[in-house]
Design a protein around this motif. Structure first.
Motif, short mmCIF file in Angstrom:
data_model
loop_
_atom_site.label_atom_id
_atom_site.label_comp_id
_atom_site.label_asym_id
_atom_site.label_seq_id
_atom_site.Cartn_x
_atom_site.Cartn_y
_atom_site.Cartn_z
N LEU A 144 1.22 85.55 13.31
CA LEU A 144 2.22 85.62 14.14
C LEU A 144 2.99 84.29 14.13
N ILE A 145 4.56 84.36 14.38
CA ILE A 145 5.32 83.24 13.92
C ILE A 145 5.14 82.30 15.30
N PRO A 146 4.83 80.84 15.07
CA PRO A 146 4.52 80.08 16.31
C PRO A 146 5.97 79.62 17.01
N VAL A 147 6.20 80.63 17.91
CA VAL A 147 7.51 80.56 18.64
C VAL A 147 7.48 80.85 19.93
N GLY A 148 7.81 80.49 20.99
CA GLY A 148 8.02 81.16 22.32
C GLY A 148 6.49 80.90 23.11
N ILE A 149 6.73 81.75 24.21
CA ILE A 149 5.35 81.87 25.05
C ILE A 149 4.48 82.91 24.75
N LEU A 150 5.27 84.10 24.62
CA LEU A 150 4.23 85.34 24.57
C LEU A 150 4.20 85.91 22.99
N PRO A 173 12.39 87.52 17.89
CA PRO A 173 12.15 88.73 18.84
C PRO A 173 10.77 88.93 18.81
N ALA A 174 9.96 88.71 19.73
CA ALA A 174 8.39 89.16 19.84
C ALA A 174 8.41 90.75 19.99
N THR A 175 7.34 91.21 19.52
CA THR A 175 6.25 90.40 18.66
C THR A 175 6.61 90.21 17.29
N TRP A 176 6.38 89.08 16.49
CA TRP A 176 7.20 88.89 15.23
C TRP A 176 6.24 88.33 14.44
N TRP A 177 5.85 88.76 13.18
CA TRP A 177 5.03 88.41 12.58
C TRP A 177 5.46 88.33 10.96
N GLU A 178 4.87 87.36 9.88
CA GLU A 178 5.29 87.37 8.75
C GLU A 178 4.05 86.91 8.03
N ASN A 188 -2.72 62.65 18.07
CA ASN A 188 -2.93 61.95 19.38
C ASN A 188 -2.24 62.38 20.33
N ALA A 189 -2.64 61.65 21.82
CA ALA A 189 -1.79 61.69 22.72
C ALA A 189 -1.16 63.20 23.27
N GLY A 190 -2.17 64.22 23.03
CA GLY A 190 -1.91 65.42 23.43
C GLY A 190 -0.94 66.19 22.65
N PHE A 191 -0.51 65.90 21.40
CA PHE A 191 0.55 66.57 20.47
C PHE A 191 -0.22 67.49 19.74
N GLY A 192 0.36 68.85 19.44
CA GLY A 192 -0.13 69.49 18.47
C GLY A 192 0.91 70.13 17.48
N TYR A 193 0.72 70.74 16.24
CA TYR A 193 1.82 71.00 15.52
C TYR A 193 1.39 72.14 14.69
N ASP A 194 2.54 72.90 14.38
CA ASP A 194 2.37 74.12 13.44
C ASP A 194 3.69 74.12 12.35
N LEU A 195 3.09 74.31 11.20
CA LEU A 195 4.26 74.48 10.11
C LEU A 195 3.71 75.67 9.42
N ALA A 196 4.93 76.51 8.90
CA ALA A 196 4.68 77.57 8.13
C ALA A 196 5.65 78.17 7.31
N MET A 197 5.43 78.39 6.10
CA MET A 197 6.44 78.83 5.17
C MET A 197 6.11 80.53 4.76
N THR A 198 7.03 81.43 5.14
CA THR A 198 6.74 82.67 5.22
C THR A 198 7.88 83.59 4.69
N SER A 199 7.50 84.84 4.80
CA SER A 199 8.31 85.92 4.37
C SER A 199 9.44 85.71 5.60
N GLY A 200 10.85 86.30 5.38
CA GLY A 200 11.87 86.14 6.26
C GLY A 200 12.22 87.35 6.97
N LEU A 201 13.51 87.38 7.76
CA LEU A 201 13.81 88.59 8.34
C LEU A 201 14.99 89.23 7.06
N SER A 202 15.37 90.32 7.56
CA SER A 202 16.33 91.12 6.47
C SER A 202 17.26 92.04 7.17
N ILE A 203 18.50 91.42 7.66
CA ILE A 203 19.17 92.06 8.60
C ILE A 203 20.46 92.81 7.55
#
Length: 393
Positions: A144-150, A173-178, A188-203
């Motif tokens: 799942l893409i690390p975005v939003g709350i849901l 647009p949830a639910t969204w996975w790649e 430190n200090a309560g910070f967390g991170y996510d980095l991702a390189m994935t397939s993309g959308l195709s509109i």
């Protein structure tokens, strides 16, 4: 378990014999004890219903599901919306596998009869996770893409309202996975991170779904991969009960055909806050897409450009306060606005405004019964109420 105790007693007797009898060699003792240990492990596993050779605790299973009744202007129906199973496996202390299999709307209709397919069978997650250190992990596969709350946490007992909120449905647009690879961890200090390189959308740029972000999800089903996407999230949880986060997602060519000139680049910026203090909680989120480029003016068959159609800006936001009356009962209200053609000169005519309010009842922390009422104004008008029941385990 009687056989287990018998086996333990037999092992004790064997040890006594080894001590009492005259001098088998050390190697012989080790061989005898190893054989007995393996036999005992197999016997205990059989007593507990675990197949021989499979250690208890390595494999995990879970799931969630939800049944909805919608009584709206647009539809009046009852639907087993989702039935989901999680499967996981722990290969070692540092390598794990996670997966999620989902069936939507009960079954797939037979398209040979000419009826439209309602159901879907989907793999929403299937990835390996590797611990790089105590605070940093890598993952590879479908996630799942690390975005939003849901998007990453959408089990029914974890949110208010029968249906998932419209902003995270129509804009994020949830639910969204790649599929791809990523890094995540804590700083430190309560910070967390996510980095991702994935397939993309195709509109697509033509027809009723032109520049529709949600329809661009290909769900890693022989998905085009001519242009990869990149996502990064920074999250702060330095105060108990508080989460502040922002995500940036970028793709150089969201059409991926190579035939649209200039290519359509897309950037999503999302930010949200979740605050829980005692019985009070509030969720707030804003998300916006910016699309640049579009059809070649010398080739009208590829459709209007994003800017011409007003789809170069697509955004939405909501705020949702709630109050937990008791551990079992909670009430909420939510105000949302979204617009998939916010770049239009008459954007007020393409915007939808929605107000929801309702109640959740948790007879068990992992089981929920829901009811809500909604009212829409603006570009779409869909009023009515929803009832639902959901679970997770």
């Amino acid at each position: 378990m009687r056989r287990t105790y018998v086996a333990l007693a037999g092992s004790a007797a064997l040890l006594w014999v080894l001590v009492a009898q005259a001098a088998p060699t050390t190697d012989e003792k080790i061989e005898i004890l190893s054989e007995e240990l393996e036999r005992l492990k197999t016997q205990i596993a059989a007593d507990k219903g675990v197949p021989a050779g499979q250690e208890r605790g390595k494999a995990t299973i879970g799931g969630y599901g939800e049944l909805h009744y919608n009584n709206l202007d647009s539809k009046k129906e009852i639907d087993l919306h989702r039935f989901v199973l999680f499967f996981g496996h722990k290969f070692s202390d540092t390598i794990r596998f996670h997966s999620e299999v989902e069936i939507e709307h009960t079954f797939l209709k037979d398209n040979t009869s000419g009826s439209a397919a309602k159901g879907e069978v989907e793999i929403e997650q299937a990835f390996l996770e590797f611990d790089l250190s105590q605070k940093h992990r890598a993952q590879a596969g479908l996630f799942l893409i690390p975005v939003g709350i849901l998007n990453e946490t959408h089990e029914p007992p974890t949110f208010y309202g029968v249906e998932r909120n419209s902003v995270e449905n129509r804009i994020i647009p949830a639910t969204w996975w790649e599929a791809g690879a990523g890094l995540k961890g804590e700083i430190n200090a309560g910070f967390g991170y996510d980095l991702a390189m994935t397939s993309g959308l195709s509109i697509t740029t033509t027809g009723s779904s032109a520049y529709n972000i949600r329809s661009g999800r290909k769900k890693v089903s022989e998905a085009p991969a001519g242009d990869l996407a990149y996502a990064g999230r920074l999250r702060w949880t330095g105060i108990p009960g508080v989460e502040l986060a922002t995500t940036v997602y970028h793709q150089n060519d969201i059409n991926q055909t190579g035939t649209i000139l200039p290519p359509i680049s897309a950037t999503l910026v999302e930010g949200h806050a979740v605050v829980s203090k005692g019985p009070f909680a509030v969720r707030a989120l804003f998300a916006q897409w910016r699309l640049h480029g579009g059809s070649d003016t010398n080739n009208p068959s590829v459709g209007a450009s994003a800017a011409t159609s007003g789809s170069d800006i697509q955004n939405g936001w909501y705020v949702e306060p709630s109050f937990r009356i008791t551990p079992q009962w909670g009430v909420f209200t939510r105000y949302s606005e979204w617009n998939n053609r916010a770049g239009d000169a008459n954007a007020t005519h393409t915007e939808t405004r929605q107000t929801d309010y309702g109640v959740n009842y948790w007879p068990h922390p992992q089981v929920v019964v829901k009811a809500d009422v909604l009212k829409q104004e603006g570009a779409t008008r869909d009023n009515g109420y929803n009832l639902g029941v959901g679970y997770m385990f």
